[in-house]
Design an enzyme around this catalytic site. Structure first.
Site, PDB file in Angstrom:
ATOM      1  N   TYR A  79       7.078   6.907  17.554  1.00 43.95           N
ATOM      2  CA  TYR A  79       7.194   7.023  16.094  1.00 43.95           C
ATOM      3  C   TYR A  79       8.279   8.047  15.759  1.00 43.95           C
ATOM      4  O   TYR A  79       9.162   7.796  14.934  1.00 43.95           O
ATOM      5  CB  TYR A  79       5.849   7.446  15.511  1.00 43.95           C
ATOM      6  CG  TYR A  79       5.846   7.619  14.007  1.00 43.95           C
ATOM      7  CD1 TYR A  79       5.732   6.520  13.170  1.00 43.95           C
ATOM      8  CD2 TYR A  79       5.936   8.886  13.434  1.00 43.95           C
ATOM      9  CE1 TYR A  79       5.715   6.674  11.784  1.00 43.95           C
ATOM     10  CE2 TYR A  79       5.925   9.049  12.053  1.00 43.95           C
ATOM     11  CZ  TYR A  79       5.810   7.943  11.234  1.00 43.95           C
ATOM     12  OH  TYR A  79       5.807   8.095   9.870  1.00 43.95           O
ATOM     13  N   LYS A 124      11.878   7.567  13.763  1.00 38.42           N
ATOM     14  CA  LYS A 124      12.179   8.263  12.513  1.00 38.42           C
ATOM     15  C   LYS A 124      13.468   9.085  12.623  1.00 38.42           C
ATOM     16  O   LYS A 124      14.161   9.302  11.632  1.00 38.42           O
ATOM     17  CB  LYS A 124      10.984   9.125  12.096  1.00 38.42           C
ATOM     18  CG  LYS A 124       9.761   8.291  11.685  1.00 38.42           C
ATOM     19  CD  LYS A 124      10.096   7.308  10.566  1.00 38.42           C
ATOM     20  CE  LYS A 124       8.932   6.449  10.123  1.00 38.42           C
ATOM     21  NZ  LYS A 124       9.300   5.482   9.069  1.00 38.42           N
ATOM     22  N   SER A 126       0.844  -1.207   0.000  1.00 41.81           N
ATOM     23  CA  SER A 126       0.000   0.000   0.000  1.00 41.81           C
ATOM     24  C   SER A 126       0.874   1.250   0.000  1.00 41.81           C
ATOM     25  O   SER A 126       2.104   1.164   0.121  1.00 41.81           O
ATOM     26  CB  SER A 126      -0.935   0.008   1.223  1.00 41.81           C
ATOM     27  OG  SER A 126      -0.188   0.080   2.418  1.00 41.81           O
ATOM     28  N   GLY A 127       0.214   2.402  -0.119  1.00 41.95           N
ATOM     29  CA  GLY A 127       0.872   3.696   0.098  1.00 41.95           C
ATOM     30  C   GLY A 127       2.151   3.914  -0.694  1.00 41.95           C
ATOM     31  O   GLY A 127       2.249   3.589  -1.877  1.00 41.95           O
ATOM     32  N   THR A 135      -1.995   8.292   2.307  1.00 46.57           N
ATOM     33  CA  THR A 135      -1.777   6.832   2.264  1.00 46.57           C
ATOM     34  C   THR A 135      -2.747   6.222   3.265  1.00 46.57           C
ATOM     35  O   THR A 135      -3.490   6.943   3.940  1.00 46.57           O
ATOM     36  CB  THR A 135      -0.336   6.444   2.674  1.00 46.57           C
ATOM     37  OG1 THR A 135      -0.166   6.756   4.063  1.00 46.57           O
ATOM     38  CG2 THR A 135       0.722   7.141   1.858  1.00 46.57           C
ATOM     39  N   ASP A 164       6.742 -10.639   7.557  1.00 42.77           N
ATOM     40  CA  ASP A 164       6.411  -9.816   8.726  1.00 42.77           C
ATOM     41  C   ASP A 164       7.716  -9.179   9.194  1.00 42.77           C
ATOM     42  O   ASP A 164       8.665  -9.893   9.569  1.00 42.77           O
ATOM     43  CB  ASP A 164       5.779 -10.673   9.828  1.00 42.77           C
ATOM     44  CG  ASP A 164       5.283  -9.807  10.982  1.00 42.77           C
ATOM     45  OD1 ASP A 164       5.883  -8.734  11.249  1.00 42.77           O
ATOM     46  OD2 ASP A 164       4.300 -10.192  11.624  1.00 42.77           O
TER      47      ASP A 164
HETATM   48  N1  LIG Z   1       1.869   8.878   4.802  1.00 38.28           N
HETATM   49  C1  LIG Z   1       2.555   9.804   5.402  1.00 38.28           C
HETATM   50  O1  LIG Z   1       2.099  10.941   5.563  1.00 38.28           O
HETATM   51  C2  LIG Z   1       3.954   9.528   5.895  1.00 38.28           C
HETATM   52  C3  LIG Z   1       4.732  10.612   6.297  1.00 38.28           C
HETATM   53  C4  LIG Z   1       6.037  10.389   6.717  1.00 38.28           C
HETATM   54  C5  LIG Z   1       6.553   9.106   6.703  1.00 38.28           C
HETATM   55  N2  LIG Z   1       5.762   8.043   6.310  1.00 38.28           N
HETATM   56  C6  LIG Z   1       6.387   6.727   6.309  1.00 38.28           C
HETATM   57  O2  LIG Z   1       6.187   6.114   5.053  1.00 38.28           O
HETATM   58  C7  LIG Z   1       6.281   4.707   5.197  1.00 38.28           C
HETATM   59  C8  LIG Z   1       5.148   4.043   4.440  1.00 38.28           C
HETATM   60  O3  LIG Z   1       3.926   4.380   5.069  1.00 38.28           O
HETATM   61  P1  LIG Z   1       2.616   4.761   4.256  1.00 38.28           P
HETATM   62  O4  LIG Z   1       2.303   6.174   4.573  1.00 38.28           O
HETATM   63  O5  LIG Z   1       2.756   4.347   2.851  1.00 38.28           O
HETATM   64  O6  LIG Z   1       1.525   3.902   5.045  1.00 38.28           O
HETATM   65  P2  LIG Z   1       0.725   2.579   4.694  1.00 38.28           P
HETATM   66  O7  LIG Z   1      -0.030   2.740   3.430  1.00 38.28           O
HETATM   67  O8  LIG Z   1       0.010   2.249   5.942  1.00 38.28           O
HETATM   68  O9  LIG Z   1       1.875   1.516   4.430  1.00 38.28           O
HETATM   69  C9  LIG Z   1       2.595   0.887   5.451  1.00 38.28           C
HETATM   70  C10 LIG Z   1       3.206  -0.363   4.884  1.00 38.28           C
HETATM   71  O10 LIG Z   1       3.982  -0.997   5.916  1.00 38.28           O
HETATM   72  C11 LIG Z   1       3.688  -2.359   5.894  1.00 38.28           C
HETATM   73  N3  LIG Z   1       3.834  -2.954   7.220  1.00 38.28           N
HETATM   74  C12 LIG Z   1       3.269  -2.552   8.380  1.00 38.28           C
HETATM   75  N4  LIG Z   1       3.566  -3.414   9.366  1.00 38.28           N
HETATM   76  C13 LIG Z   1       4.330  -4.386   8.807  1.00 38.28           C
HETATM   77  C14 LIG Z   1       4.927  -5.565   9.294  1.00 38.28           C
HETATM   78  N5  LIG Z   1       4.819  -5.958  10.584  1.00 38.28           N
HETATM   79  N6  LIG Z   1       5.634  -6.331   8.438  1.00 38.28           N
HETATM   80  C15 LIG Z   1       5.753  -5.980   7.137  1.00 38.28           C
HETATM   81  N7  LIG Z   1       5.211  -4.883   6.615  1.00 38.28           N
HETATM   82  C16 LIG Z   1       4.500  -4.097   7.442  1.00 38.28           C
HETATM   83  C17 LIG Z   1       2.242  -2.477   5.425  1.00 38.28           C
HETATM   84  O11 LIG Z   1       2.034  -3.732   4.792  1.00 38.28           O
HETATM   85  P3  LIG Z   1       1.191  -4.969   5.407  1.00 38.28           P
HETATM   86  O12 LIG Z   1       0.132  -4.377   6.293  1.00 38.28           O
HETATM   87  O13 LIG Z   1       0.660  -5.658   4.199  1.00 38.28           O
HETATM   88  O14 LIG Z   1       2.203  -5.776   6.145  1.00 38.28           O
HETATM   89  C18 LIG Z   1       2.149  -1.350   4.423  1.00 38.28           C
HETATM   90  O15 LIG Z   1       2.467  -1.805   3.130  1.00 38.28           O
HETATM   91  C19 LIG Z   1       6.291   4.435   6.709  1.00 38.28           C
HETATM   92  O16 LIG Z   1       7.612   4.172   7.135  1.00 38.28           O
HETATM   93  C20 LIG Z   1       5.796   5.747   7.300  1.00 38.28           C
HETATM   94  O17 LIG Z   1       6.274   5.947   8.596  1.00 38.28           O
HETATM   95  C21 LIG Z   1       4.480   8.235   5.911  1.00 38.28           C
END
Ligand SMILES: NC(=O)c1ccc[n+]([C@@H]2O[C@H](COP(=O)([O-])OP(=O)(O)OC[C@H]3O[C@@H](n4cnc5c(N)ncnc54)[C@H](OP(=O)(O)O)[C@@H]3O)[C@@H](O)[C@H]2O)c1
Length: 253
Positions: A157, A161, A18-19, A192, A63
């Site tokens: 968190y 980071k 995702s995302g 996301t 995982d």
């Molecule tokens: N969106 C924002 O505004 C934002 C801003 C700053 C930083 N980020 C960072 O961007 C990164 C991606 O997040 P996103 O925003 O794209 O959110 P997201 O759509 O919720 O994606 C998170 C991803 O992490 C995976 N994940 C979670 N727990 C896991 C586990 N135990 N094992 C393996 N995979 C796992 C999920 O896959 P499964 O559930 O299928 O395992 C999912 O694909 C993260 O590091 C987040 O901190 C996001």
């Protein structure tokens, strides 16, 4: 950036279900890389691999809290496509709770997914690149939470980071001799699944943002491509903030 040719390269993207991770996988594949798609939701990875082509994409159930699964994902990718030379440490989870209210189980999970997994994967990928005498690129996904914590209930968190940003700097020094570049992207708020849940809790954030919008993951495409482009070989240990002007800046004295 459209001219970047990643053919012959092998990428592993965590959180590709995702995302940002899904977007990163699409972008790398579109530029010719073979991509290992890793996350827990295998059905989503299978669907993405079907779309990208099974000769270009390998779905791997992983995982991130399970160190053996991390190493197994690297091994599966290497068996399918060859030595992984692009690692995108993207998988991450928020901990939308007050620090003193967090269970030890949740504490371990946040540290495990956001920090331990990127460390273990980076070391596993680097070990294999060094043995194969090949250069590589590691891109870690930090956050603007690295620079600023506003007290919104995500202290751990923010800690992870910042640790990712420091890990980026330290490992860039560690592996400079081996031509393994380690950089990070620190995104602001993007649309996301992670922020979907947040918006449900806190409401629409757009009126409070400078550009009154929350960007889509495509906004990180060029930063990712820049960091994996052979032409950026002197760039290592950098953290690129990509926040659409959302964060306050300190004035320089
Ligand atoms: N969106 C924002 O505004 C934002 C801003 C700053 C930083 N980020 C960072 O961007 C990164 C991606 O997040 P996103 O925003 O794209 O959110 P997201 O759509 O919720 O994606 C998170 C991803 O992490 C995976 N994940 C979670 N727990 C896991 C586990 N135990 N094992 C393996 N995979 C796992 C999920 O896959 P499964 O559930 O299928 O395992 C999912 O694909 C993260 O590091 C987040 O901190 C996001």
């Amino acid at each position: 950036m459209s001219g970047i040719d990643l053919s012959g390269r092998v990428a592993l993207v965590t959180g590709a279900s995702s995302g940002f991770g899904e977007r990163f996988a699409r972008v790398l594949a579109a530029h010719g890389a073979k991509v290992v798609l890793a996350a827990r939701r295998l059905d989503r990875l299978e669907a993405l691999a079907d779309e990208l082509g099974r000769d270009k994409a390998l779905p791997v159930a992983m995982d991130a809290t399970d160190a053996e699964a991390l190493v197994a994902a690297v091994e599966a990718g290497e068996q399918a496509f060859g030595t992984i030379d692009i690692l995108v440490n993207n998988a991450g989870i928020p901990d939308a709770q007050r620090a003193h209210k967090m269970s030890l189980e949740l504490t371990d999970r946040v540290l495990g997914v956001n920090l331990r997994a990127p460390w273990v994967l980076s070391c596993e990928v680097a070990r294999r690149l060094i043995a194969a005498k090949k250069p590589g690129r590691i891109v870690n996904i930090s956050s603007t939470a690295h620079y600023r914590y506003d007290g919104g209930g995500a202290a751990l968190y923010a800690v992870t980071k910042t640790a990712i940003a420091r890990m980026t700097e330290a490992l860039s020094v560690e592996w400079a001799y081996a031509n393994i570049n380690v950089n990070a992207i620190a995104p602001g708020m993007f649309v996301t699944e992670m922020t979907d849940g947040m918006f449900e809790r806190i409401g629409d954030p757009r009126p409070g943002l400078a550009r009154q919008r929350v960007p889509e993951p495509e906004g990180l495409d060029t930063s990712l491509l820049y960091l994996v482009d052979p032409a950026s070989e002197c760039v290592t240990g950098a953290v690129i903030k990509v926040d659409d002007g959302q964060s306050a800046r300190m004035a320089l004295k």
